[in-house]
Design a protein around this motif. Structure first.
Motif, PDB file in Angstrom:
ATOM      1  N   GLU A 102      40.043  11.016  13.231  1.00 52.45           N
ATOM      2  CA  GLU A 102      39.914   9.969  12.212  1.00 52.45           C
ATOM      3  C   GLU A 102      38.545   9.999  11.540  1.00 52.45           C
ATOM      4  N   ALA A 103      37.550  10.489  12.276  1.00 53.46           N
ATOM      5  CA  ALA A 103      36.186  10.536  11.757  1.00 53.46           C
ATOM      6  C   ALA A 103      35.448  11.678  12.420  1.00 53.46           C
ATOM      7  N   HIS A 104      34.427  12.166  11.750  1.00 55.51           N
ATOM      8  CA  HIS A 104      33.604  13.253  12.268  1.00 55.51           C
ATOM      9  C   HIS A 104      32.150  12.799  12.268  1.00 55.51           C
ATOM     10  N   PHE A 105      31.588  12.700  13.453  1.00 59.08           N
ATOM     11  CA  PHE A 105      30.205  12.264  13.591  1.00 59.08           C
ATOM     12  C   PHE A 105      29.738  12.620  14.998  1.00 59.08           C
ATOM     13  N   SER A 106      28.465  12.448  15.238  1.00 58.49           N
ATOM     14  CA  SER A 106      27.908  12.736  16.555  1.00 58.49           C
ATOM     15  C   SER A 106      26.901  11.655  16.895  1.00 58.49           C
ATOM     16  N   CYS A 107      26.857  11.268  18.156  1.00 59.25           N
ATOM     17  CA  CYS A 107      25.931  10.217  18.558  1.00 59.25           C
ATOM     18  C   CYS A 107      25.648  10.311  20.057  1.00 59.25           C
ATOM     19  N   ILE A 108      24.656   9.555  20.487  1.00 55.58           N
ATOM     20  CA  ILE A 108      24.220   9.538  21.883  1.00 55.58           C
ATOM     21  C   ILE A 108      24.328   8.109  22.397  1.00 55.58           C
ATOM     22  N   ASP A 109      24.881   7.947  23.580  1.00 54.49           N
ATOM     23  CA  ASP A 109      24.996   6.633  24.220  1.00 54.49           C
ATOM     24  C   ASP A 109      23.605   6.173  24.638  1.00 54.49           C
ATOM     25  N   LEU A 110      23.074   5.186  23.950  1.00 52.96           N
ATOM     26  CA  LEU A 110      21.695   4.763  24.167  1.00 52.96           C
ATOM     27  C   LEU A 110      21.456   4.257  25.585  1.00 52.96           C
ATOM     28  N   LEU A 111      22.392   3.493  26.128  1.00 52.48           N
ATOM     29  CA  LEU A 111      22.200   2.904  27.450  1.00 52.48           C
ATOM     30  C   LEU A 111      22.401   3.907  28.576  1.00 52.48           C
ATOM     31  N   ALA A 112      23.166   4.977  28.322  1.00 51.22           N
ATOM     32  CA  ALA A 112      23.493   5.940  29.379  1.00 51.22           C
ATOM     33  C   ALA A 112      22.586   7.155  29.391  1.00 51.22           C
ATOM     34  N   ASP A 113      21.826   7.375  28.318  1.00 46.71           N
ATOM     35  CA  ASP A 113      20.997   8.577  28.204  1.00 46.71           C
ATOM     36  C   ASP A 113      19.529   8.206  28.409  1.00 46.71           C
ATOM     37  N   PRO A 114      18.893   8.637  29.516  1.00 46.00           N
ATOM     38  CA  PRO A 114      17.503   8.232  29.792  1.00 46.00           C
ATOM     39  C   PRO A 114      16.518   8.664  28.707  1.00 46.00           C
ATOM     40  N   ASP A 115      16.666   9.885  28.169  1.00 43.30           N
ATOM     41  CA  ASP A 115      15.761  10.327  27.104  1.00 43.30           C
ATOM     42  C   ASP A 115      15.881   9.421  25.884  1.00 43.30           C
ATOM     43  N   CYS A 116      17.116   9.148  25.492  1.00 44.17           N
ATOM     44  CA  CYS A 116      17.356   8.320  24.311  1.00 44.17           C
ATOM     45  C   CYS A 116      16.828   6.900  24.532  1.00 44.17           C
ATOM     46  N   LEU A 117      17.105   6.347  25.684  1.00 43.80           N
ATOM     47  CA  LEU A 117      16.644   4.989  25.986  1.00 43.80           C
ATOM     48  C   LEU A 117      15.131   4.883  25.899  1.00 43.80           C
ATOM     49  N   MET A 118      14.432   5.857  26.479  1.00 50.59           N
ATOM     50  CA  MET A 118      12.976   5.779  26.519  1.00 50.59           C
ATOM     51  C   MET A 118      12.328   6.214  25.209  1.00 50.59           C
ATOM     52  N   TRP A 119      12.987   7.046  24.409  1.00 49.53           N
ATOM     53  CA  TRP A 119      12.374   7.523  23.164  1.00 49.53           C
ATOM     54  C   TRP A 119      12.603   6.572  21.995  1.00 49.53           C
ATOM     55  N   VAL A 120      13.803   5.997  21.873  1.00 49.74           N
ATOM     56  CA  VAL A 120      14.078   5.129  20.718  1.00 49.74           C
ATOM     57  C   VAL A 120      14.591   3.750  21.104  1.00 49.74           C
ATOM     58  N   GLY A 121      14.697   3.463  22.403  1.00 52.09           N
ATOM     59  CA  GLY A 121      15.201   2.152  22.815  1.00 52.09           C
ATOM     60  C   GLY A 121      14.396   1.005  22.240  1.00 52.09           C
ATOM     61  N   TYR A 122      13.073   1.183  22.149  1.00 50.68           N
ATOM     62  CA  TYR A 122      12.232   0.107  21.612  1.00 50.68           C
ATOM     63  C   TYR A 122      12.615  -0.238  20.175  1.00 50.68           C
ATOM     64  N   ARG A 123      13.108   0.765  19.411  1.00 50.67           N
ATOM     65  CA  ARG A 123      13.523   0.508  18.026  1.00 50.67           C
ATOM     66  C   ARG A 123      14.820  -0.278  17.958  1.00 50.67           C
TER      67      ARG A 123
END
Length: 350
Positions: A102-123
């Protein structure tokens, strides 16, 4: 989404996407003189003021999506920037979007990914410029201090690695605490799970409608308008909430240098040829740049190497000159069988 790119570059992109409709949301307050000659271009009326890392960019996107739903008959819509180009023939893209996704996109689960949480969680968890924002940003910087790992995925990039020591432990504890809605005072949780990724999605019409409806839900605009680079959270979060079957991102996005993708040059043509993606960014915004001409000639048209000189103007096409007080951005709608519109249809005074 268009603002400062020369009109010749947008015209070149629009011709590469023909015969499909290219809906342009252009910020005329930044580039007042913006005539386009491509016959498949339509301008979004009443465009909003846009800018990088401003919420006007988000509002421009959703304003364009809402206009497409109201005024155009389309099966599939692909969001593009003026520095994007197709890297496959349009026929291949048409076949691709008739698949089960139905759609084509890519994303990262912010709460489940430690790198993502610590790098952009504050935003995601704090309003831009607030005291809480500054504190969590400093903690994130301290957490990754001395680490050199990075990840380029989902059309974005992350610092990568696990910080050690008391400072890193404290930073991790504080950011995780702020991920809880009763501490961070944000709407995220299991019922509205946050995701992070590229804004350059493609989707079928019913998904686009759900995105627009989701953006209009009470509190959504109010909260996300306070975030830094909000589109990287808002669009993936809404897409994950409203899409049942999804495919991979239609874009290849060049490696980032800090917050911006580097520009694609001629030595990367072979890489683009091997990519499964259908679009790529970021190309130089000069229409006669060799990288742009070779991609259009060899990858989109399927011609042999060594392209001829290509003019950026198409002889005999009428100029489309929108009212100078309108404003902008670019949306490509892969609209099979769309009847032609007049050059002035949909261009009303604000």
């Amino acid at each position: 989404m268009s603002a400062v790119t020369p009109p010749e570059t947008v015209d070149q992109l629009a011709r590469a996407l023909a015969p499909h409709t290219v809906l342009v949301h252009h910020d005329f307050s930044q580039t007042p003189d913006f005539p386009l000659t491509s016959g498949n271009v339509r301008f979004v009326p009443h465009p909003v003021r846009t800018g990088w890392a401003t919420f006007g960019f988000v509002e421009g996107i959703f304003h364009a999506l809402a206009h497409a739903l109201e005024r155009l008959e389309f099966d599939y819509l692909q969001l593009l920037s003026p520095t994007c180009l197709p890297i496959k023939p349009m026929a291949q893209f048409e076949a691709h979007v008739t698949g089960p996704a139905e759609a084509h996109f890519s994303c990262i689960d912010l709460l489940a990914d430690p790198d993502c949480l610590m790098w952009v969680g504050y935003r995601a968890f704090t309003p831009d410029g607030s005291f809480r924002h500054r504190v969590l940003r400093r903690l994130s910087t301290d957490y990754f201090r001395g680490l050199t790992g990075r990840r380029d995925e989902a059309g974005v990039w992350l610092r990568s690695g696990r910080g050690h020591g008391l400072q890193a432990l404290a930073a991790r504890a504080v950011v995780r605490a702020f991920s809880q809605p009763w501490i961070g005072r944000h709407p995220f949780g299991e019922g509205f799970r946050p995701y992070y990724g590229s804004v350059w999605f493609g989707a079928r019409r019913h998904v686009v409608r759900k995105l627009v409806d989701g953006f209009r839900q009470p509190g959504v605009r109010d909260y996300f308008s306070r975030l830094r680079i909000a589109e990287e959270f808002l669009v993936p979060t809404l897409l994950m909430r409203h899409t049942r079957t999804r495919g991979p991102l239609n874009h290849y996005i060049n490696r980032f240098i800090e917050a911006h993708p580097s520009k694609i040059d001629v030595d990367e043509i072979g890489l683009l040829r091997a990519m499964p993606a259908f679009f790529a960014r970021k190309f130089p915004n000069e229409p006669e740049h060799p990288a742009r001409l070779r991609v259009l000639h060899e990858l989109v048209q399927g011609a042999p190497a060594t392209p001829p000189t290509v003019s950026t103007a198409t002889a005999g096409e009428p100029a489309v000159r929108p009212a100078p007080e309108l404003a902008s951005g670019v949306v490509f709608t892969a609209s099979m069988g769309l009847p032609p519109l007049s050059a002035t249809q949909g261009r009303t005074r604000p």
